[in-house]
Design an enzyme around this catalytic site. Structure first.
Site: not given
Length: 149
Positions: A48, A104
């Protein structure tokens, strides 16, 4: 606030702030506002690009670290260097530990990366481990080759 319980007995808030798609200044201010308004779970990720801002927002809030439930994720491009990536994430977040660390994506050497995450748990850098975007079969494969469930 309602809580769930993870396999290791850790309590996790069932609602929190996700920082996906937030620019650093937005993430910092959102974390600050969320913590000031009673949220305790903050979720971010290496991918992010806002972990530093999340850490700043946590510090600015004045909320004691032990009252914040922090989750973040390792991106596949760092799986080969997961040990260093965990230390880098701790540095970016300006914290001594992560409450919940996820892999992830299920690509590359995710089993090796998970083993590095297990070592981080044993070292006190991470409290709980998780998987994101894994299939049932991939979870079963990983669970059969690792210690921390």
């Amino acid at each position: 606030m309602d809580y769930g319980q993870l396999n290791n007995g850790t309590k996790i808030p069932l609602a929190g702030l996700g920082t996906f798609m937030l620019q650093p200044d937005e993430a910092e201010n959102a974390v600050l506002a969320a913590l000031k308004n009673g949220y305790s779970l903050i979720d971010t990720a290496n991918a992010y690009m806002n972990e530093k801002a999340v850490g700043r927002g946590m510090k600015r809030s004045g909320v004691p670290r032990e009252e914040i439930y922090l989750s973040t994720k390792l991106w596949p491009s760092v799986y080969a260097e997961a040990r260093q990536a965990i230390d880098d994430t701790l540095k970016r977040l300006d914290t001594d530990y992560i409450d919940l660390l996820f892999l992830h994506q299920p690509v590359g050497d995710y089993i090796g990366a998970y083993r590095a995450m297990e070592r981080a748990v044993k070292a006190g850098k991470v409290k709980s481990l998780g998987l994101s975007n894994f299939t049932k079969e991939q979870i079963e494969e990983l669970a059969g080759q690792t210690e921390v469930k």
